[in-house]
Structures are given as structure tokens and as C-alpha cells.
Design a protein around this motif. Structure first.
Motif, short mmCIF file in Angstrom:
data_model
loop_
_atom_site.label_atom_id
_atom_site.label_comp_id
_atom_site.label_asym_id
_atom_site.label_seq_id
_atom_site.Cartn_x
_atom_site.Cartn_y
_atom_site.Cartn_z
N THR A 1 0.84 -1.19 0.00
CA THR A 1 0.00 0.00 0.00
C THR A 1 0.88 1.25 0.00
N PRO A 2 0.33 2.42 -0.29
CA PRO A 2 1.14 3.65 -0.22
C PRO A 2 1.73 3.93 1.15
N ASP A 3 1.19 3.31 2.21
CA ASP A 3 1.74 3.49 3.56
C ASP A 3 2.85 2.50 3.87
N GLY A 4 3.11 1.53 2.98
CA GLY A 4 4.22 0.61 3.17
C GLY A 4 3.86 -0.70 3.81
N TYR A 5 2.59 -1.07 3.88
CA TYR A 5 2.18 -2.35 4.47
C TYR A 5 2.07 -3.40 3.37
N LEU A 6 2.70 -4.54 3.60
CA LEU A 6 2.78 -5.61 2.61
C LEU A 6 1.62 -6.59 2.81
N TYR A 7 0.98 -6.98 1.70
CA TYR A 7 -0.14 -7.92 1.73
C TYR A 7 0.02 -8.93 0.60
N GLU A 8 -0.58 -10.09 0.82
CA GLU A 8 -0.79 -11.03 -0.27
C GLU A 8 -1.94 -10.50 -1.11
N LYS A 9 -1.78 -10.54 -2.43
CA LYS A 9 -2.77 -9.92 -3.33
C LYS A 9 -4.14 -10.55 -3.16
N GLN A 10 -4.19 -11.87 -3.07
CA GLN A 10 -5.48 -12.54 -2.91
C GLN A 10 -6.13 -12.19 -1.58
N ALA A 11 -5.33 -12.12 -0.52
CA ALA A 11 -5.88 -11.84 0.82
C ALA A 11 -6.44 -10.42 0.90
#
Length: 307
Positions: free
Chosen positions: A59-69
Motif C-alpha cells: 500500500t502507499p503506507d508501506g504495508y505488505l499484503y498477499e494480493k489474494q488476501a
């Protein structure tokens, strides 16, 4: 030794460890615990599933996510917002119908009161031959009404219906709870970590540089050091501050950003011009040590014992 240390005479009797132990056992007060390394996720793990990302986005705030999740989370939030909006619209419609019924009942009551007033007005013709008799009878009726009014005033009035309290034993007099009033829900989907508005278009794909391209995913996950900086080829980890470049999605160290990339503000992999918003610092979990620069304290507020 400071003055407060000299005045502390209860230290030999009631130690700090005993105080914390008694506070934890009593169930009152705020407890703070420092998180260890086992309770901290790695920098390349999803913030929702807490597993290593196969298709990572940031995200623009720098939090990493799995795309599906994160896409499933956004769709779930949209469904919940639509459900809340439907309930709010239904409540709004019922309020409109109730207001219409109240206005109609008020109009009907005004009309009924007007009819009763009009029916109470009776005009009778005056007979001159019976005027004397009618005047005598009127005097008698006035005196009789005066005596009846005096007797009514002497008797005490009973309790009015407005003064009676509702009864919990009679079903017709049992007080009823009013329905809860729903507030208009917000239509914006927020990030589960930062709480800021989040859209699908804001998600930026991330391309990690693996330590050894010949290794498969299972062998790569078994290693403790998995990824490298895309420019300097330094090892990446929780102890190394990282950043994501928006045009290429490459992950580089903050040291590389400060010493190399910010000199000409160009992406070293694609050659695109960069702005300050294109360099996204990657949020990391920390290492468990106090010098990592990440807040690792967890607090639990519990009720205070009132004396």
C-alpha cells in the motif's frame, strides 16, 4: 544513590518483581509486555495471513499484503458496507412512513376536534311568551351547577394517567425498548493496518530479488535469508530498513535510496523519473531488540480497583 532511592524503604520488604506478580494475579491495572522475536512477523510476510507472500503487493503506507488476501478483504468490506447501507435505507424508509402516519393522525385529530366543536354549537329560536319561565329556570339551574361545582372542588382528585408508572406485571403496561438508531455507514474501505482509505488501484506489485534464482520456492522459504537488494545485492531482513520503488516494484535498502537513488531521482532498473511518493518505505516487524527502532510493547488495559 538519588534521594528517591534513599526514601524507598519498602524495597527490601516488597520487591518490584513481587509487585508485578501480584498485579498480574489481582486482575487490575495495566499490564505491559515486551514482544520477543517469535511474536514478530518477517518483513516479507502478509499483514493479514502472516505467511510469506506469493504475489506481494504494498500500500502507499508501506504495508505488505498477499494480493489474494487483500482483495478478498476489500470485497468483504464492500459487502458489509452494502449490507449496512441497506439496513440504513430501510430504517430511513420506516421513519418516513412513521412521520406520514403521525401527520395523518394529527390532521384526523384536528378534524375530529373541529367537528365536536361545531356539533356543540346549537342555535334555538327565542319564544317571547316563555322568556319569563326560561329566565326563572335558568336561575335555578345556575344555582344547582354552582353547588355541584363546590362539592366537586371539595372532593380530592384521583391520580392522573400521566402520573402512573408502567407496570412490569401487566402486559399492556410493560415498557418497551425503542429500536436502536443506525448511523449512516461510510462507503470507504480502510486499510486494516493503517486505517486510511484503500482502493484496489492503490496496491503496488512488489518484486523481491531472490537470493539464488535457481532455488525453488520451498527451498527458498527454508532459508533464513531469502531476498537481496535489487541494486546493491545486500541481504534483506527485519534489521535492514527497506523501500519499494513504485515504477519497477523493486525492493532496495534505505541506505541505497539515500546514497544512490536520491542523487538523480531515477529508477536504476527502469530509468523512470522518481518523486518522493514513488519511494515507499516498507513497514517491518522489528528484530526483538530495543535498538531496532520499532515499538515492540504490548499493553492491556484492565479495570482499576476502586477503594
Amino acid at each position: 544513590m538519588t534521594r528517591h532511592g534513599k526514601n524507598c524503604t519498602a524495597g527490601a520488604v516488597y520487591t518490584y518483581h513481587e509487585k508485578r506478580k501480584d498485579t498480574a494475579a489481582s486482575g487490575y491495572g495495566t499490564q505491559s509486555v515486551r514482544l520477543g522475536k517469535d511474536a514478530i512477523k518477517d518483513f516479507d510476510c502478509c499483514c493479514l495471513s502472516l505467511q510469506t507472500c506469493r504475489d506481494p503487493v504494498v500500500t502507499p503506507d508501506g504495508y505488505l499484503y498477499e494480493k489474494q488476501a487483500i482483495l478478498e478483504y476489500i470485497l468483504h468490506q464492500k459487502k458489509e458496507i452494502a449490507k449496512k447501507m441497506k439496513a440504513y435505507e430501510k430504517q430511513k424508509q420506516t421513519q418516513k412512513t412513521d412521520s406520514r402516519l403521525e401527520s395523518k393522525s394529527e390532521e384526523r385529530g384536528i378534524a375530529e376536534r373541529f367537528k365536536t366543536r361545531e356539533n356543540s354549537i346549537v342555535s334555538k329560536p327565542i319564544n317571547p311568551f316563555t322568556s319569563a319561565l326560561s329566565s326563572g329556570q335558568a336561575k335555578e339551574t345556575d344555582s344547582h351547577s354552582a353547588t355541584s361545582a363546590s362539592t366537586d372542588c371539595s372532593t380530592p382528585a384521583g391520580p392522573s394517567s400521566s402520573q402512573t408508572l408502567p407496570s412490569f406485571w401487566i402486559p399492556s403496561l410493560t415498557p418497551e425498548a425503542k429500536p436502536t438508531v443506525l448511523k449512516k455507514p461510510s462507503k470507504t474501505v480502510v486499510c486494516p493496518m493503517s486505517g486510511r482509505p484503500l482502493k484496489m488501484n492503490d496496491l503496488i506489485p512488489v518484486n523481491f530479488t531472490p537470493l539464488d534464482p535457481s532455488l525453488d520456492r520451498v527451498a527458498l522459504l527454508a532459508r533464513q535469508e531469502r531476498y537481496l537488494c535489487a541494486v546493491t545485492k545486500d541481504l534483506l531482513g527485519n534489521s535492514v530498513p527497506c523501500a519499494v520503488l513504485r515504477p519497477s516494484g523493486a525492493v532496495v535498502t534505505q541506505e541505497c535510496v539515500e546514497k544512490l537513488i536520491k542523487k538523480d531521482m531515477t529508477d536504476p532498473l527502469t530509468g523512470d523519473k522518481l518523486t518522493e511518493k514513488d519511494i515507499i518505505p516498507l513497514q517491518r516487524g522489528g528484530t526483538g531488540f530495543a535498538g531496532s527502532g520499532v515499538a515492540l510493547k504490548a499493553k492491556e488495559a484492565r479495570p482499576v480497583m476502586m477503594v
